[in-house]
Design an enzyme around this catalytic site. Structure first.
Site, PDB file in Angstrom:
ATOM      1  N   HIS A 101       2.627 -12.520 -24.315  1.00 37.36           N
ATOM      2  CA  HIS A 101       2.511 -13.632 -25.261  1.00 37.36           C
ATOM      3  C   HIS A 101       1.700 -13.183 -26.468  1.00 37.36           C
ATOM      4  O   HIS A 101       0.617 -12.604 -26.313  1.00 37.36           O
ATOM      5  CB  HIS A 101       1.827 -14.836 -24.612  1.00 37.36           C
ATOM      6  CG  HIS A 101       1.444 -15.900 -25.606  1.00 37.36           C
ATOM      7  ND1 HIS A 101       0.137 -16.267 -25.845  1.00 37.36           N
ATOM      8  CD2 HIS A 101       2.204 -16.659 -26.435  1.00 37.36           C
ATOM      9  CE1 HIS A 101       0.105 -17.201 -26.773  1.00 37.36           C
ATOM     10  NE2 HIS A 101       1.343 -17.465 -27.137  1.00 37.36           N
ATOM     11  N   SER A 102       2.212 -13.407 -27.666  1.00 35.23           N
ATOM     12  CA  SER A 102       1.474 -13.163 -28.902  1.00 35.23           C
ATOM     13  C   SER A 102       0.989 -11.708 -28.967  1.00 35.23           C
ATOM     14  O   SER A 102       1.802 -10.787 -28.980  1.00 35.23           O
ATOM     15  CB  SER A 102       0.325 -14.171 -29.007  1.00 35.23           C
ATOM     16  OG  SER A 102      -0.234 -14.185 -30.295  1.00 35.23           O
ATOM     17  N   MET A 103      -0.329 -11.468 -28.984  1.00 37.16           N
ATOM     18  CA  MET A 103      -0.818 -10.094 -28.990  1.00 37.16           C
ATOM     19  C   MET A 103      -0.293  -9.314 -27.794  1.00 37.16           C
ATOM     20  O   MET A 103       0.012  -8.121 -27.904  1.00 37.16           O
ATOM     21  CB  MET A 103      -2.350 -10.074 -28.990  1.00 37.16           C
ATOM     22  CG  MET A 103      -2.954  -8.674 -29.063  1.00 37.16           C
ATOM     23  SD  MET A 103      -4.745  -8.652 -28.853  1.00 37.16           S
ATOM     24  CE  MET A 103      -4.874  -8.771 -27.051  1.00 37.16           C
ATOM     25  N   ALA A 105       2.572  -9.683 -26.413  1.00 39.70           N
ATOM     26  CA  ALA A 105       3.952  -9.313 -26.721  1.00 39.70           C
ATOM     27  C   ALA A 105       3.986  -8.102 -27.644  1.00 39.70           C
ATOM     28  O   ALA A 105       4.845  -7.220 -27.514  1.00 39.70           O
ATOM     29  CB  ALA A 105       4.680 -10.495 -27.360  1.00 39.70           C
ATOM     30  N   HIS A 263       2.674 -22.436 -30.419  1.00 38.77           N
ATOM     31  CA  HIS A 263       2.497 -21.015 -30.128  1.00 38.77           C
ATOM     32  C   HIS A 263       2.211 -20.769 -28.648  1.00 38.77           C
ATOM     33  O   HIS A 263       2.618 -19.754 -28.091  1.00 38.77           O
ATOM     34  CB  HIS A 263       1.351 -20.476 -30.982  1.00 38.77           C
ATOM     35  CG  HIS A 263       1.118 -19.013 -30.860  1.00 38.77           C
ATOM     36  ND1 HIS A 263       2.102 -18.071 -31.094  1.00 38.77           N
ATOM     37  CD2 HIS A 263      -0.004 -18.308 -30.527  1.00 38.77           C
ATOM     38  CE1 HIS A 263       1.603 -16.856 -30.914  1.00 38.77           C
ATOM     39  NE2 HIS A 263       0.339 -16.973 -30.561  1.00 38.77           N
TER      40      HIS A 263
END
Length: 287
Positions: A101-103, A105, A263
């Site tokens: 997720h996010s960072m 990813a 997000h």
């Protein structure tokens, strides 16, 4: 929805990391990587909905209950890829899936692009490539990073008198979350200190990056991916409103899902967690 998990500490050659283990030991190997300033509780809603997988949900270095980098070190995005590779080595996994997720990813994409033979699949939530910078901005960015490092010893973490105050602050932080999501992250992210509570995260995580990849660098990692990729994009998230990013993504061979939510849609509520799982379960089975 909740599920039993096992808490483990992983003593790597260079750092000690903490993790939650979900699913049967014989399940498909998955390493789950949370976003910046989050922790392994990021996957506490999603993990119960994923089938047939053995998930190692890490507290990434400097986050949650994991160790901090040694004095003088920083938190460059590519250093996390080494951590993940060492975790896979400790479990004896020569090939594994990355759920990020996010960072997390972004770290997943960098590792899978650098060592495509090690990664079976990429299941990504509202993240793909790092923030980029072009060559002409590099000197200024390095100067800002150096000045921020010099100023760091004079800064102090915020102290919240009550857990509820920290939860309220996290709800309004980067990548705003629901109250329930903030409470889950706070369960693992807070520690008691004189006067109240503060976050366990290493203050160096707040420092600006000294150097950034260019757009060409970043997309080169995507173009070197050999594994199937499933990317969930949140309609109220950080990426769908970037036309150039969307143009680049849509021109590449990956499966895209655009889901309602913010997000942290996989953590904000059970509906979002189930929607993300509905995208990933067939993908993880190879369907």
């Amino acid at each position: 929805m909740s599920v039993a998990f096992e808490e483990v500490r992983l003593r790597l050659p260079h750092i000690e990391l903490s993790a939650h283990l979900y699913g049967p030991e014989e399940g498909q190997p998955v390493i789950a990587l949370h976003g910046w300033l989050d922790n392994s509780m990021s996957f506490s809603r999603l993990a119960p909905h994923l089938q047939g997988v053995r998930i190692v949900a890490l507290d990434q270095a400097g986050h949650g209950h994991s160790g901090h980098r040694p004095p003088g070190a920083d938190y460059s995005i590519w250093d996390y890829t080494h951590d993940v590779l060492q975790v896979a080595e400790q479990f004896g996994w020569k090939r594994f899936t990355l759920l990020g997720h996010s960072m997390g990813a972004i770290v997943s994409t960098l590792l899978a692009g650098a060592l495509p033979e090690r990664v079976e699949r990429l299941a990504l939530i509202d993240g793909l490539i790092p923030f980029t910078g072009e060559p002409e901005t590099a000197p200024q960015k390095l100067g800002e990073a150096l000045e921020a490092r010099l100023a760091l010893p004079r800064k102090r973490k915020p102290i919240y008198r009550r857990v509820e105050d920290a939860v309220a602050a996290r709800m309004k932080g980067v990548g705003a979350v629901t109250r329930e999501a903030a409470e889950l992250l706070a369960q693992r992210g807070l520690m008691p200190v004189p006067g109240g509570y503060t976050w366990r995260t290493d203050p160096r995580l707040m420092l600006p990056s000294a150097m950034r990849l260019t757009q060409a660098h970043a997309w080169a990692f995507v173009d070197r991916l050999k594994c199937p990729v499933s990317l969930v994009l949140a309609e109220q998230g950080m990426l769908v409103r970037q036309p150039e990013f969307m143009r680049q993504v849509e021109s590449r061979p990956m499966t895209l899902h655009r889901l309602a939510g913010g997000h942290h849609l996989h953590l904000d509520d059970e509906q979002g967690a189930q929607a993300v799982a509905d995208c990933f379960n067939p993908f993880l089975r190879g369907a």
